[in-house]
Design a protein around this motif. Structure first.
Motif, PDB file in Angstrom:
ATOM      1  N   TRP A 299      -1.627  -6.329  -2.636  1.00 55.86           N
ATOM      2  CA  TRP A 299      -2.419  -6.580  -1.720  1.00 55.86           C
ATOM      3  C   TRP A 299      -1.246  -6.761  -0.222  1.00 55.86           C
ATOM      4  CZ3 TRP A 299      -4.059 -10.991  -4.934  1.00 55.86           C
ATOM      5  CH2 TRP A 299      -5.537 -10.186  -5.810  1.00 55.86           C
ATOM      6  N   GLY A 300      -0.515  -5.968   0.845  1.00 54.52           N
ATOM      7  CA  GLY A 300       0.348  -6.164   1.379  1.00 54.52           C
ATOM      8  C   GLY A 300       0.508  -7.371   2.319  1.00 54.52           C
ATOM      9  N   PRO A 301       0.821  -7.396   3.701  1.00 55.35           N
ATOM     10  CA  PRO A 301       0.934  -8.421   4.597  1.00 55.35           C
ATOM     11  C   PRO A 301      -0.199  -8.544   5.571  1.00 55.35           C
ATOM     12  CG  PRO A 301       2.439  -7.309   5.686  1.00 55.35           C
ATOM     13  CD  PRO A 301       1.714  -6.510   4.286  1.00 55.35           C
ATOM     14  N   MET A 302      -0.924  -7.625   5.344  1.00 60.32           N
ATOM     15  CA  MET A 302      -2.282  -7.259   6.265  1.00 60.32           C
ATOM     16  C   MET A 302      -3.273  -7.890   6.206  1.00 60.32           C
ATOM     17  SD  MET A 302      -0.610  -5.796   9.051  1.00 60.32           S
ATOM     18  CE  MET A 302      -2.200  -4.721   9.633  1.00 60.32           C
ATOM     19  N   THR A 303      -4.160  -7.882   4.968  1.00 62.71           N
ATOM     20  CA  THR A 303      -5.287  -7.852   4.458  1.00 62.71           C
ATOM     21  C   THR A 303      -5.675  -9.483   3.959  1.00 62.71           C
ATOM     22  OG1 THR A 303      -4.487  -6.500   3.062  1.00 62.71           O
ATOM     23  CG2 THR A 303      -6.481  -7.074   3.327  1.00 62.71           C
ATOM     24  N   GLU A 304      -6.350  -9.980   5.276  1.00 68.43           N
ATOM     25  CA  GLU A 304      -7.324 -10.857   5.295  1.00 68.43           C
ATOM     26  C   GLU A 304      -8.927 -11.234   4.225  1.00 68.43           C
ATOM     27  OE1 GLU A 304      -7.106 -13.449   8.330  1.00 68.43           O
ATOM     28  OE2 GLU A 304      -4.802 -13.750   8.333  1.00 68.43           O
TER      29      GLU A 304
ATOM     30  N   ALA B  14      -4.950 -14.932   3.613  1.00 66.12           N
ATOM     31  CA  ALA B  14      -4.337 -13.502   3.631  1.00 66.12           C
ATOM     32  C   ALA B  14      -4.363 -14.026   1.736  1.00 66.12           C
ATOM     33  CB  ALA B  14      -2.692 -13.571   3.915  1.00 66.12           C
TER      34      ALA B  14
END
Ligand code: GLU
Ligand code: MG
Length: 436
Positions: free
Chosen positions: A56-61, A39
């Motif tokens: 950056w949010g909790p989704m982007t990897e 993440a």
């Protein structure tokens, strides 16, 4: 103890911490291409538990993709699993470069150096550290200080060799329980890789003996600092040392002279990248051989960048041994960021065809303001906020990073500063001693 245990996929982030995720060793082969997800918000971590505000949010990897050339396995401890890790590039899901990856930051700088000059960087760090734990005190540089740490020194030599690194020196340093280790220089990106590998191997050797190796720039507020000086030279297409020109009085080639000038010009603004922590400024400063001015010198250990001529009478050996040294960096910076910033600054000097600055042959702090002004010697920043302000004001230095990298990097550094506001030097030193 040989086993099939785990292998860690590791990377070096903005704050120079080696982070990792592990897989069973049996699965490494299947991870070589796709790596592991991570993440992105993790890149906003300080060296502590705090995460700086970030886009950056909790989704982007990103994917952490191992580079097999960095696989490091040390299996010398009879009662402990092997130290086994491989360093990674962080890539976007589509396989493209992630513009906040520190290893990519260095690779792109090296690519530009090669494209514009045909040269490769050859580099090695000097790794200074203080042993935290039960070791008797001994005089600086003494045989006694090294023998007090004999099992550690022994294991470091054996473990570095097992890791495929080539240890050159293991020595007692000036500070109390302070030691220094060097390994042979490496070409290109491997110079950064080796610095990370060396530090992690040293940490492991200490850990196995119930000790801790602290690489903090100032492990104790009233003690000696740990630097991460970089020795470097350039190698041309024939394998010759392109930094050297015996016909010039300085011994430095035209390309090296312009490179040095570029580094001197951007040195104060670069400190935000190479001496990037509140505790860095408890180390940097005149009279400690860590340096306080953006001066150039020959041999001069109070200069930010110096020429280290070889002492050999044999011309071929003298040519090979001639190198330059950058002294302000410390181990709170990722080695990739240090080398990347160094190459970028030097390249600016080459592009502009800058002339070698006058060599300073005294401690620049012993000069008057007028003398320093005459020689164009600027002071280095004296605090992290000052360093960040200088960096933000230098458009050239800022252009080395993508906008999102610059913004997120500065946010992390500002948060580190905030965390230490109101602390005593002793508390800040302790905080960083435990983190690095
Ligand atoms: N420990 C010093 C520093 O903080 C360097 C000493 C040396 O020249 O090795 O940079
Ligand atoms: Mg030293």
């Amino acid at each position: 103890m040989s086993d099939d245990g785990i292998v860690m996929l590791a990377w070096s982030d903005y704050v120079g911490v080696t982070r990792c995720r592990a897989v069973p060793s049996s699965q490494l082969a299947s991870r070589m291409e796709s790596g592991l997800g991570w993440a992105i918000a993790g890149q906003a971590l300080t060296p502590f538990a705090d995460i700086a505000p970030n886009p950056w949010g909790p989704m982007t990897e990103v994917r952490q993709i191992p580079d097999p050339s960095t696989h490091t396995r040390v299996d010398i401890w009879p009662n402990s699993p092997a130290l086994d890790f491989v360093l990674c590039d962080s890539r976007n899901a589509d396989g493209s470069d992630w513009d906040c990856c520190t290893r990519t930051f260095l690779r792109k700088a090296l690519d530009d150096l090669r494209a514009e000059t045909g040269l490769e960087l050859l580099s090695a760090f000097e790794h200074e550290f203080v042993v935290v734990g039960d070791l008797p005190a001994a005089p600086p540089f003494s045989l006694e200080a090294l023998r007090n740490a004999a099992p550690l020194a022994h294991d470091i030599a054996v473990a570095l060799e097992a890791a495929g690194l080539n240890p050159e020196t293991i020595e007692p340093e000036y500070g109390l329980r302070q030691y220094e280790v060097t390994v042979s220089p490496a070409l290109g990106i491997a110079g950064g890789d080796q610095a990370i590998m060396t530090r992690e191997v040293i940490r492991e050797c200490a850990r196995q003996l119930g000790l801790r190796a602290s690489f903090s720039p100032k492990p104790y507020h009233d003690g000696v600092g740990n630097g991460a000086h970089v020795h470097f030279s350039f190698v041309d297409e024939y394998g010759a040392n392109a930094t050297y020109d015996p016909t010039h009085p300085s011994g430095a080639s035209a390309v090296a002279r312009s490179f040095i000038a570029g580094v001197v010009r951007h040195m104060p603004a670069m400190c935000g990248l190479v001496a990037p922590s509140p505790v860095s400024y408890m180390r940097l400063g005149p009279h400690h051989w860590s340096c306080g001015y953006a001066a150039f010198g020959i041999q001069n250990r109070e200069a930010s960048i110096r020429i280290c001529p070889s002492t050999s009478k044999d011309p071929a050996t003298a040519a090979r041994g001639f190198n330059l040294e950058l002294r302000p960096p410390d181990p709170t910076a990722s080695p990739y960021m240090v080398l990347g910033a160094l190459v970028r600054a030097g390249l600016e000097g080459i592009r502009a065809g800058l002339e070698l600055p006058p060599a300073c042959d005294v401690d620049p702090s012993d000069l008057t303001d007028e003398q320093r002004a005459e020689m164009g010697i600027l002071p280095l920043p004296s605090s992290l906020p000052e360093a960040l302000d200088l960096m933000l004001a230098d458009d050239v230095v800022m252009s080395w990073m993508s906008p999102v990298m610059a913004e997120s990097y500065v946010a992390v550094k500002r948060m580190e500063q905030e965390l230490t506001e109101g602390e005593t030097d002793e508390q800040t030193a302790e905080r960083y001693r435990n983190a690095y």
